[in-house]
Design a protein around this motif. Sequence first.
Motif, PDB file in Angstrom:
ATOM      1  N   THR A  99     -30.062  40.363  -1.545  1.00 11.54           N
ATOM      2  CA  THR A  99     -29.947  39.171  -0.658  1.00 11.54           C
ATOM      3  C   THR A  99     -32.263  39.328  -0.651  1.00 11.54           C
ATOM      4  OG1 THR A  99     -30.536  39.655   2.321  1.00 11.54           O
ATOM      5  CG2 THR A  99     -28.313  38.569   1.183  1.00 11.54           C
ATOM      6  N   TRP A 107     -33.257  33.537   1.786  1.00  9.69           N
ATOM      7  CA  TRP A 107     -31.713  33.806   1.025  1.00  9.69           C
ATOM      8  C   TRP A 107     -30.936  33.085   1.314  1.00  9.69           C
ATOM      9  CZ3 TRP A 107     -27.844  36.072   4.232  1.00  9.69           C
ATOM     10  CH2 TRP A 107     -28.115  36.243   5.099  1.00  9.69           C
ATOM     11  N   LYS A 108     -30.380  32.920   3.033  1.00 13.51           N
ATOM     12  CA  LYS A 108     -29.746  32.133   3.323  1.00 13.51           C
ATOM     13  C   LYS A 108     -29.098  30.812   2.824  1.00 13.51           C
ATOM     14  CE  LYS A 108     -30.866  33.681   7.576  1.00 13.51           C
ATOM     15  NZ  LYS A 108     -30.674  33.801   9.682  1.00 13.51           N
ATOM     16  N   LEU A 111     -27.185  29.727  -0.801  1.00 12.48           N
ATOM     17  CA  LEU A 111     -25.452  30.273  -0.534  1.00 12.48           C
ATOM     18  C   LEU A 111     -25.019  28.669  -0.539  1.00 12.48           C
ATOM     19  CD1 LEU A 111     -25.549  32.889   1.253  1.00 12.48           C
ATOM     20  CD2 LEU A 111     -25.456  33.342  -1.069  1.00 12.48           C
ATOM     21  N   SER A 114     -21.703  28.838  -1.757  1.00 14.26           N
ATOM     22  CA  SER A 114     -20.400  29.976  -2.010  1.00 14.26           C
ATOM     23  C   SER A 114     -19.338  29.114  -0.867  1.00 14.26           C
ATOM     24  CB  SER A 114     -21.307  30.903  -0.733  1.00 14.26           C
ATOM     25  OG  SER A 114     -21.982  30.632  -1.147  1.00 14.26           O
ATOM     26  N   GLU A 182     -20.855  39.501   3.553  1.00 10.43           N
ATOM     27  CA  GLU A 182     -21.240  40.358   3.286  1.00 10.43           C
ATOM     28  C   GLU A 182     -21.089  41.187   1.759  1.00 10.43           C
ATOM     29  OE1 GLU A 182     -23.241  43.734   6.770  1.00 10.43           O
ATOM     30  OE2 GLU A 182     -20.827  43.696   6.235  1.00 10.43           O
ATOM     31  N   CYS A 185     -22.171  38.709  -0.403  1.00 11.94           N
ATOM     32  CA  CYS A 185     -23.649  38.527  -1.016  1.00 11.94           C
ATOM     33  C   CYS A 185     -24.182  39.619  -1.634  1.00 11.94           C
ATOM     34  CB  CYS A 185     -24.676  39.016   0.044  1.00 11.94           C
ATOM     35  SG  CYS A 185     -24.457  37.171   2.099  1.00 11.94           S
ATOM     36  N   HIS A 189     -25.617  38.966  -6.224  1.00 15.27           N
ATOM     37  CA  HIS A 189     -26.655  39.417  -6.374  1.00 15.27           C
ATOM     38  C   HIS A 189     -26.289  40.537  -7.555  1.00 15.27           C
ATOM     39  CE1 HIS A 189     -30.063  41.226  -6.616  1.00 15.27           C
ATOM     40  NE2 HIS A 189     -29.583  42.571  -6.725  1.00 15.27           N
TER      41      HIS A 189
END
Length: 202
Positions: A99, A107-108, A111, A114, A182, A185, A189
Amino acid sequence: MRWRVFFYVPNLIGYMRLALLLVSWWSFNHPVWFISCYVTFIILDGFDGFAARWLNQVSEFGAWFDVAIDNIGRSMLWSLLYDWGHFISSLEWLVFVCTHASMGGDWKKNLQNSPWFVRKTMSNGFKNLLGAFAISGLHVLPVWLYGYHKQVLTNNFMLPLKLQWFAMAFLISGRLFCMTVELWCIWIHILFLVKKETKGKD
């Protein structure tokens, strides 16, 4: 001066949290000391973010430092609790690298594409039901397991075993749910790296 960031109040709180971790590590077999220091370590995690916003001392270093300290604390506890605890610790560090390496401190916010459960979990800084469920598994589960194994929950808090197991089941469910976020994430990446590789060859 660029060195001033190291003396921001949120980061000073971070140094205090590291000191509490050292005492926690030293007193692992002394439940009263350990729980007092480790729980204070967790509680202070909420104060550094509040101080950063209130004092306008938000920084990239502070965002990175805060998460790094959280990971150090949980890594220590998981590794001391179980021989296999380093697997969970490794997953959390891998997510941290993914992240922050690809998206930085914000980073949050990156997303948006998502799945809904990932967006919902992270919305409003995890301040929602799914976010609280995931965070409970992430932060509370290892402390609860410590209390269970050291019989603190039975001897000090007089909690019935059935209640302990019910809470443990809930927290494990929260940790498993957190794990799905997780893994997403990490996948994001990987896609970032592949996309970067493809662009470099075009």
